[in-house]
Motif scaffolding. Structure first.
Motif, PDB file in Angstrom:
ATOM      1  N   GLY A 214    -105.307  34.648  31.188  1.00 41.11           N
ATOM      2  CA  GLY A 214    -104.374  33.516  31.234  1.00 41.11           C
ATOM      3  C   GLY A 214    -104.909  32.253  31.855  1.00 41.11           C
ATOM      4  O   GLY A 214    -105.656  31.763  32.477  1.00 41.11           O
TER       5      GLY A 214
ATOM      6  N   MET B  80     -97.310  38.923  34.665  1.00 34.82           N
ATOM      7  CA  MET B  80     -96.569  39.309  33.296  1.00 34.82           C
ATOM      8  C   MET B  80     -97.127  40.635  32.693  1.00 34.82           C
ATOM      9  O   MET B  80     -96.138  41.063  31.910  1.00 34.82           O
TER      10      MET B  80
ATOM     11  N   GLU C   7    -108.450  38.030  35.990  1.00 43.38           N
ATOM     12  CA  GLU C   7    -107.175  37.437  36.558  1.00 43.38           C
ATOM     13  C   GLU C   7    -106.798  37.750  37.912  1.00 43.38           C
ATOM     14  O   GLU C   7    -106.156  36.625  38.597  1.00 43.38           O
TER      15      GLU C   7
ATOM     16  N   THR D 233    -107.879  42.638  27.925  1.00 46.49           N
ATOM     17  CA  THR D 233    -107.532  41.808  29.064  1.00 46.49           C
ATOM     18  C   THR D 233    -108.327  42.190  30.346  1.00 46.49           C
ATOM     19  O   THR D 233    -108.547  42.942  30.647  1.00 46.49           O
TER      20      THR D 233
ATOM     21  N   ASN E  75     -98.075  29.387  30.066  1.00 46.34           N
ATOM     22  CA  ASN E  75     -99.305  29.872  30.186  1.00 46.34           C
ATOM     23  C   ASN E  75     -99.746  30.571  28.793  1.00 46.34           C
ATOM     24  O   ASN E  75     -98.807  30.848  27.822  1.00 46.34           O
ATOM     25  N   ASP E  76    -100.968  30.473  28.202  1.00 48.20           N
ATOM     26  CA  ASP E  76    -101.622  31.114  27.192  1.00 48.20           C
ATOM     27  C   ASP E  76    -102.468  31.972  27.731  1.00 48.20           C
ATOM     28  O   ASP E  76    -103.133  32.085  28.799  1.00 48.20           O
ATOM     29  N   THR E  77    -103.229  32.889  26.518  1.00 48.10           N
ATOM     30  CA  THR E  77    -104.344  33.812  26.928  1.00 48.10           C
ATOM     31  C   THR E  77    -105.478  33.356  26.132  1.00 48.10           C
ATOM     32  O   THR E  77    -105.520  33.303  24.942  1.00 48.10           O
TER      33      THR E  77
ATOM     34  N   THR F 268    -100.258  34.451  37.213  1.00 47.59           N
ATOM     35  CA  THR F 268     -99.023  34.891  36.545  1.00 47.59           C
ATOM     36  C   THR F 268     -99.142  35.698  35.306  1.00 47.59           C
ATOM     37  O   THR F 268     -98.304  36.408  35.049  1.00 47.59           O
ATOM     38  N   SER F 269    -100.133  35.442  34.738  1.00 40.63           N
ATOM     39  CA  SER F 269    -100.408  36.341  33.614  1.00 40.63           C
ATOM     40  C   SER F 269    -100.766  37.873  33.671  1.00 40.63           C
ATOM     41  O   SER F 269    -100.308  38.690  33.220  1.00 40.63           O
TER      42      SER F 269
ATOM     43  N   ALA G 154    -101.987  30.420  36.471  1.00 40.58           N
ATOM     44  CA  ALA G 154    -101.961  30.894  34.988  1.00 40.58           C
ATOM     45  C   ALA G 154    -102.486  32.130  35.074  1.00 40.58           C
ATOM     46  O   ALA G 154    -101.880  33.095  34.376  1.00 40.58           O
TER      47      ALA G 154
ATOM     48  N   ALA H  90     -94.414  32.454  29.700  1.00 40.44           N
ATOM     49  CA  ALA H  90     -95.391  32.811  28.464  1.00 40.44           C
ATOM     50  C   ALA H  90     -95.156  31.802  27.425  1.00 40.44           C
ATOM     51  O   ALA H  90     -94.012  31.504  26.855  1.00 40.44           O
TER      52      ALA H  90
END
Lengths: 273, 273
Positions: free
Chosen positions: A174, A218, B209, B204, A161-163, A214-215, A211, A46
Motif C-alpha cells: 500500500g 483492508m 506492509e 502482496t 491508498n493504492d498498491t 491500512t492496506s 497506507a 481504497a
C-alpha cells in the motif's frame, strides 16, 4: 508515553457505484457498526471505491488504439486498447516489457499500468470496463474530509491508498495516493537521537507507512474491506496541506528511475499532458 | 467478518546492550505494562535492538580501509573506514554517488550503506561505533520466537524491521528484514475478485506492509519505541518457514536494479561472500 493504535475495518459498505456519496455510505456503515468517528481519526479508503464513486471508469469497447498503442501492445503483451487507455493517463513511459509496463502518470506517480486496473469492477454485457485513478486524489481526500468533518463535528484526516510494486522487493505494498489533514513526509534531519547524535538523512514516509498499514487491514477479509479507521495515531496537521505530493520523488533525484534500455521510450515523452 | 487490529507499543525497555537476552527484556517490560502475550500476537522488533543484543557493533578506530574503500570514499562522500565496513557487509555495489551508496548486502538486501548506521548507538570515548545488520535476521526472529513461545505457552510470530529508502518515492519506510512464524509474501494469482474475475498479478508483500505498520507505531514517541505487539491480525503460518527471504527480488527479475552508469561497479562484484 506511547499509546495503543487501533485499526477498525469499516464493514458493510455496499458495492460503490458512480455518483455515490462516499461520506453517506461511510456514515451509514459506521452507524450500523455502532461506531462513531472521533477527533483525530484517520479514514483510509481504497483507491478503487474513490475512483468508482467519481465515475473514473472506461469501457474498452469505446476505445480506438492509436499508433503508439499498437506499437507498444505486443511489447507489453496487452490489448492495444488497454495500452491506449494507459497512455492517455501517462506523461512518460518508463519501461515496457512483457507483463511490465511502468509509466509516470499525469499526477506524477511512477507505477505499473498508470494504475489502470479491472479487478473488482462490475462488468457489463459487452466490452471490458477498466478503472482509472481519481483525477486529483488529494482533492478527493480533501472533499471527503470536509464533508465528514461537517457532518460529524470532529477533526479528521482522510487518506486514499493504492498498491504499487517496487524495485528491489517482491510483491505490492500500500502507498499513499491522496491525503488531506495529515503530513505525509516527515523531515527529521537535524534532530538528535537518544544519545544526542544529529540525524543526517532521516526523511520518513509516514504517509506511505500508514497506507501500507491500512492496506494490510483492508486485505484481512476474503473479499477485502475498502475502508479503515485508524484511531490513536499522533500526526502532524499540515499547513499548507500538500496532500500526498511530497512522497513523489522527482525524476532528477532518482538514479533508479530509468533502467538501461528505457531511453527508447524516454525520448518519446507523451505530449498530451 | 473483519476484526479490529491493535498495535501495542512495548514501553519501558532499557537501552539494549550486547549480550542482552531480548526475550527477558521484552517479558519484563510487558509485565510492568500489565500486558501478557496472546495466541497469534506478532512481536515486531526494530533491527537496531536485535543487532545490539547480538553484539553487531564495530568501532571505526579498529578499521583499516583497503584500496577499493579509498577509491569509493570521495565518490560516496564518506570516511574510507566507514566505506570499508560497508564493503565488508556487501556482495555487490549497485550505485555510488555523494550521499547515495547502495549495495546488495551479503543477505541479499538492496539498501543504502548495507544497513550500517550509527544513530541510536551509544558512543565510547574515542572512535566511532557503527551498528551492522544481524548476521541472519530470520534466525534471530526464529530464536526469539522459540524462546518467547516456550516461556509464555502461546503461539507467536516475530518480525524484525528495518527502514529503507526507495526509488520513485521520497522518504524511508519500514521493511521486513527477518521473520518467523508468518508468511511474508502472499500469492493471490488465480484467485477471483468480488465479481468472479481471475486476479492476474497479485503478489502482496504482507510482511513489508506489517513492517511499515509497526515502524509507524515505533516512530510515534519522541524517542521511538523499538518493539510493538500486533494483536488481532489474521496471518498464515508458513511451512516451511522462509522468513523474510521471499520479499527479496532476484536481480535478474528487477529491471530497475542497475541504473545507467552503475556498470562500473557492477563489474566489480565483491569477492568475499
Amino acid at each position: 508515553m506511547a499509546e495503543k493504535i487501533h485499526f477498525i475495518p469499516i464493514t458493510g459498505l455496499p458495492v460503490v457505484q458512480p455518483g455515490d456519496d462516499l461520506a453517506d455510505l461511510l456514515l451509514t456503515a459506521l452507524s450500523k457498526m455502532g461506531e462513531t468517528l472521533q477527533n483525530g481519526d484517520v479514514i483510509a479508503l481504497a483507491q478503487k471505491i474513490v475512483s468508482k464513486s467519481e465515475g473514473q471508469l472506461i469501457n474498452l469497447a469505446g476505445i480506438t488504439a492509436g499508433e503508439l498503442a499498437h506499437e507498444i501492445a505486443p511489447l507489453a503483451a496487452k490489448d492495444p486498447r488497454h495500452v491506449e487507455v494507459i497512455l492517455r493517463e501517462s506523461k512518460q513511459i518508463i519501461w515496457v516489457s512483457p507483463g511490465i509496463f511502468v509509466v509516470e502518470t499525469y499526477h506524477g506517480y511512477v507505477c505499473a499500468n498508470a494504475g489502470v486496473d479491472r479487478s473488482n469492477i462490475e462488468q457489463e454485457g459487452n466490452g471490458e470496463i477498466l478503472c482509472l485513478l481519481p483525477r486529483n486524489p488529494d482533492a478527493s481526500a480533501a472533499n471527503l474530509r470536509a464533508t465528514l468533518e461537517k457532518r460529524t463535528g470532529v477533526k479528521l484526516a482522510v487518506i486514499i491508498n493504492d498498491t504499487h510494486g517496487r524495485p528491489f522487493r517482491m510483491g505490492g505494498v500500500g502507498v499513499l495516493l491522496g491525503a488531506s489533514g495529515i503530513v505525509a513526509l516527515h523531515d527529521e534531519r537535524g534532530q538528535t537521537d537518544m544519545f544526542g547524535y544529529r540525524l543526517q538523512a532521516t526523511l520518513t514516509a509516514m504517509g506511505d507507512e500508514l497506507a501500507a498499514a491500512t492496506s494490510l487491514v483492508m486485505g484481512q477479509s476474503a473479499q477485502g474491506v475498502p475502508a479503515v479507521i485508524v484511531r490513536g495515531l499522533s500526526y502532524e496537521r499540515p499547513d499548507p496541506d500538500l496532500g500526498a505530493k511530497p512522497l513523489i520523488r522527482p525524476g532528477d533525484k532518482d538514479v533508479f528511475r530509468y533502467p538501461p534500455g528505457s531511453d527508447t521510450w524516454r525520448a518519446r515523452v507523451l505530449p498530451h499532458w
